[in-house]
Structures are given as structure tokens and as C-alpha cells.
Enzyme design. Structure first.
Site, short mmCIF file in Angstrom:
data_model
loop_
_atom_site.label_atom_id
_atom_site.label_comp_id
_atom_site.label_asym_id
_atom_site.label_seq_id
_atom_site.Cartn_x
_atom_site.Cartn_y
_atom_site.Cartn_z
N LYS A 113 0.86 -1.20 0.00
CA LYS A 113 0.00 0.00 0.00
C LYS A 113 0.89 1.24 0.00
CE LYS A 113 -2.82 3.31 1.71
NZ LYS A 113 -2.45 4.66 2.13
N ASP A 171 -4.11 4.40 -16.31
CA ASP A 171 -5.15 3.57 -15.72
C ASP A 171 -4.59 2.90 -14.46
OD1 ASP A 171 -7.01 1.68 -15.05
OD2 ASP A 171 -7.34 0.98 -17.10
N HIS A 204 3.00 11.72 10.12
CA HIS A 204 1.57 11.85 9.75
C HIS A 204 0.92 12.93 10.58
CE1 HIS A 204 0.53 7.81 7.65
NE2 HIS A 204 1.54 8.44 7.11
C1 MEV Z 1 0.47 4.69 4.78
O1 MEV Z 1 -0.30 5.33 3.76
C2 MEV Z 1 1.45 3.71 4.18
C3 MEV Z 1 2.29 2.92 5.18
O2 MEV Z 1 1.44 2.22 6.07
C4 MEV Z 1 3.16 1.98 4.40
C5 MEV Z 1 3.93 0.97 5.23
O3 MEV Z 1 3.54 0.64 6.35
O4 MEV Z 1 4.94 0.47 4.69
C6 MEV Z 1 3.12 3.86 6.01
#
Ligand code: MEV
Length: 408
Positions: free
Chosen positions: A246, A262, A359
Site C-alpha cells: 500500500k 489507468d 503523519h
Molecule cells: C500509509 O499510507 C502507508 C504505510 O502504512 C506503508 C507501510 O507501512 O509500509 C506507512
């Protein structure tokens, strides 16, 4: 008249009459958007950001990213900054082509007869689609297999500089009709496959010291060891692997969106690429080699830099002005490099201060922006939020009230 047949202004009116308040959108833009999709009633906005320096194969690029997740661009910047200190990323994109599937229902079928005719089909289709051949693409391969009354053809189409989805489907339908007639067999379906192809690899080799702010070699080595351990977990534990990927897709999708590619197709191919071993694994890999932290990534990136859906969008054209007319290979290499940068930034945060620090400083920025207070008050609120690790809008309002009560 059906909803989709109404002019866009009528569709908007219908929603308004149902009590749904819509944002104002300029008429010209509405008309442009109306051509892109069906039932259009407005627009959705994403911030377009730019990464200042991504050094890929010795060349420096500015990279457009479209994302609403505030930490994504910051993470890509952080990762790239470390890569740049180490000479940048080396990357290689294979533009082998994308797969299409043609499936026929067959009771009896002579595979040998089909194989004998295959060169003729290749010649015929490349003559029919001569403009693709002229641009450097064309049909490269047809692989035939019969499985329980079904003939499966896999057709490899090199789309040159485009994504190639529409072109591949047209080619498949043309071939399907011809083969259907020649062998008197019925076509079941003809559609491109998003199975992984057009793989791109990117690699970095990082000095331990570059992993720390203080450039401390020993601390850097410890961090590198933790990153390697995290990477190993990502190869073995699907719970970690999905999250790792992700983080990679954070960077990948943001560039795909900005460049009009795409992203659903790339996402689907990446699911399969992550599962190639039979269990879901991380798409990146980190190891220590010759006293360096080495990171690698391999992504199926069936992307393009030309084609209708890219050319017709004025917003997307901005991205190509930022990139300065890259080739599809170069863009794929940049995307893989940024995916790896996002991955490194996440692994660094997780293995050191934790993900929330970065974050939350962005979250604080957003909360403070909406707070009605003086700059001085905002600074005091910020300090309290950081100190007490409370980051919500409600917390900020409560701190502001406390500060004001104290000052009165
Ligand atoms: C957050 O958008 C993505 C992370 O969780 C990726 C990861 O844990 O490697 C920080």
C-alpha cells in the site's frame, strides 16, 4: 429521456431539485468532463504536487503526483532525497507488450493446423494495424493452447508509447473474427488481460550514514538492519506485505493519476505480481550488501504517455509539461523509483520514530489551518498538541480555549 442522455445542465438541475447542493463548475470544464464519462454532474478535485528532483538513470526529473493523502508527497520527497545523496536510482523498463486473450469454443480442433497458419495471422494483423507498427509497436506473439473444448489464444501486443488497452481489444476482435471464419469455430470472448507485463525494475544502493539526519554510520547500520528485517517480514507475513505494498502504491498511483494512466489496471496487475510465488508478498526487497542497504522493486507497469485519454485532458497535459515529454519507458522507471522511495520512507519511519510522528505533523497543520486564532495562539496550540499527542480538531479547540482562559 434517460439520465445519461440529458444535457449536463439538466442532470445538475435534477439533483438540485432533489435538494442536493452542487459546487459551481465552469461550463467549459463541465463540457470537457462530460466527454470523459457518463452521468457526469460535477468534478472532484485532487491536489497536484511536484517532486523537485528524482534522479533516475543519471537524469534528473521533476515528477507530478496527484493525491489527497497528505503524507504521500512528503514520504516520496524524503525517500528520493536519500536516493539522490547516493547517486539516484538505476531502473530498467521492459516494454515487451500487454497480453490479450481470445477464447473459442471448439469440439474438435487441430492445433497443428493453427500453428501452421500462425505466421500468416501475425503478418495479416500487423498489416491491418500498420499505424501501430509505424509507431514501433505491433503484435509480437500468439500462444495457442486447447483446454477441454476451449481454444485459448494469448496475444502479445506491443502498444509502443501508449497504454494500448483499446488498440489491443480492437486487434483481438479483428483476429477473433478471422480465426472464427477460417476454422468455423465460435468465439467465446476477446479481451485484453491485465495479467502482469511491461515489468519495470528499480534499484538503489544506500550508504548507512545517509539513512540518518546526523550521518552517523553506526546508527545508520542499525536502521538498515531493521529495514532488512521488516523487508523479510514482508516476504513471509501477508499482513505486513499488503501494508508495505500500500505504501508503494501511494507513490505509484499518485503519478498514474497525474499522468492520466489507468491506475486500476496497474493495481490489478500488482495484486497478481505480489502473489506470483503462491502467497502474497511485498513487491520490494531490502538487503545489506557490501556495507550498503540495497533496495529493489519490480512492478508491472502497463502505462503510456500518449493516447486519447491522455491527450484529451488539459489537466493531465500539465503533468507531461512537468515531466518534459518523457517516453513510456522513462515514465515507468520514474514510477518504480518513486514507489521505492515511498517504501523506504515508510520503512524508515516504522523502524525509527514510528509512522505517527510525520503523519501527525501534517494532521496538525490541517487542523490549525481551520482554527480561528492568531498566529501566536496557533503556535501555542501546536506545542500542546505535540506535547500531549492529541491531534484532533476537538483537542485543538479545547487547547485554544485553555490558552485564552489562562491569558485572561
Ligand atoms: C500509509 O499510507 C502507508 C504505510 O502504512 C506503508 C507501510 O507501512 O509500509 C506507512
Amino acid at each position: 429521456m434517460k439520465f445519461y442522455q440529458l444535457p449536463i445542465s439538466e442532470r445538475r438541475k435534477m439533483l438540485l431539485q432533489n435538494g442536493i447542493k452542487l459546487n459551481h463548475v465552469d461550463d467549459d470544464l463541465l463540457s470537457e468532463l462530460d466527454l470523459l464519462s457518463e452521468n457526469v454532474i460535477g468534478k472532484l478535485t485532487l491536489p497536484l504536487s511536484v517532486l523537485q528532483t528524482a534522479i533516475v538513470n543519471g537524469q534528473s526529473f521533476q515528477v507530478p503526483m496527484a493525491t489527497e493523502e497528505s503524507s504521500v508527497v512528503a514520504a516520496a520527497n524524503h525517500g528520493l532525497n536519500i536516493f539522490n545523496q547516493n547517486g539516484g536510482v538505476s531502473a530498467k523498463s521492459e516494454r515487451t507488450g500487454i497480453w490479450g486473450q481470445l477464447v473459442f469454443e471448439v469440439a474438435e480442433f487441430s492445433l497443428a493446423e493453427f500453428e501452421a497458419k500462425k505466421p500468416d495471422y501475425l503478418k495479416l494483423v500487423n498489416e491491418e494495424f500498420a499505424s501501430l507498427v509505424k509507431h514501433g509497436g505491433g503484435v509480437r506473439q500468439i500462444i495457442a493452447e486447447v483446454k477441454t473444448d476451449l481454444l485459448f489464444l494469448r496475444v502479445l501486443v506491443d502498444p509502443a508509447e501508449s497504454m494500448g488497452a483499446n488498440r489491443t481489444n480492437t486487434i483481438l476482435e479483428f483476429l477473433g473474427q478471422k480465426i472464427s471464419q477460417d476454422f468455423t469455430i465460435e468465439k467465446l470472448y476477446a479481451i485484453l488481460s491485465n495479467y502482469p507485463s511491461q515489468y519495470t525494475c528499480a534499484k538503489v544502493s544506500l550508504a548507512f550514514a545517509s539513512l540518518t539526519k546526523t550521518k552517523d554510520e553506526k546508527i545508520g547500520e542499525k536502521i538498515a538492519q531493521k529495514i532488512v528485517l521488516l523487508s523479510k517480514i514482508g516476504q513471509e507475513d501477508p499482513y505486513r506485505a499488503v501494508t508495505n505494498n500500500k505504501g508503494i502504491m501511494n507513490g505509484v498511483d499518485a503519478i498514474l493519476l497525474a499522468t492520466g494512466n489507468d491506475f486500476r489496471a496497474v493495481e490489478a496487475a500488482c495484486h497478481q505480481a505480489a502473489s506470483l510465488s503462491g502467497s502474497y508478498q511485498s513487491l520490494s526487497n531490502w538487503r545489506i550488501e557490501d556495507n550498503k542497504l540495497v533496495g529493489e522493486i519490480k512492478l508491472p507497469l502497463a502505462i503510456g504517455v500518449v493516447g486519447g485519454s491522455i491527450k484529451s485532458r488539459s489537466d493531465v497535459q500539465v503533468a507531461y509539461r512537468i515531466l518534459r515529454q518523457v517516453t513510456a519507458s522513462e515514465l515507468a522507471e520514474i514510477i518504480a523509483a518513486v514507489g521505492l522511495a515511498n517504501n523506504l520512507a515508510a520503512l524508515l519511519a516504522i523502524s525509527t520514530v514510528g509512522i505517527q510522528k510525520g503523519h501527525m505533523s501534517l494532521q496538525i497543520r490541517n487542523v490549525l489551518k481551520n482554527l480561528t486564532a492568531t498566529d501566536e495562539e496557533k503556535n501555542s496550540v501546536k506545542e500542546l498538541m505535540q506535547k500531549q499527542k492529541r491531534y484532533s480538531e476537538t483537542d485543538a479547540k479545547k487547547f485554544l480555549q485553555e490558552i485564552r482562559e489562562e491569558n485572561n
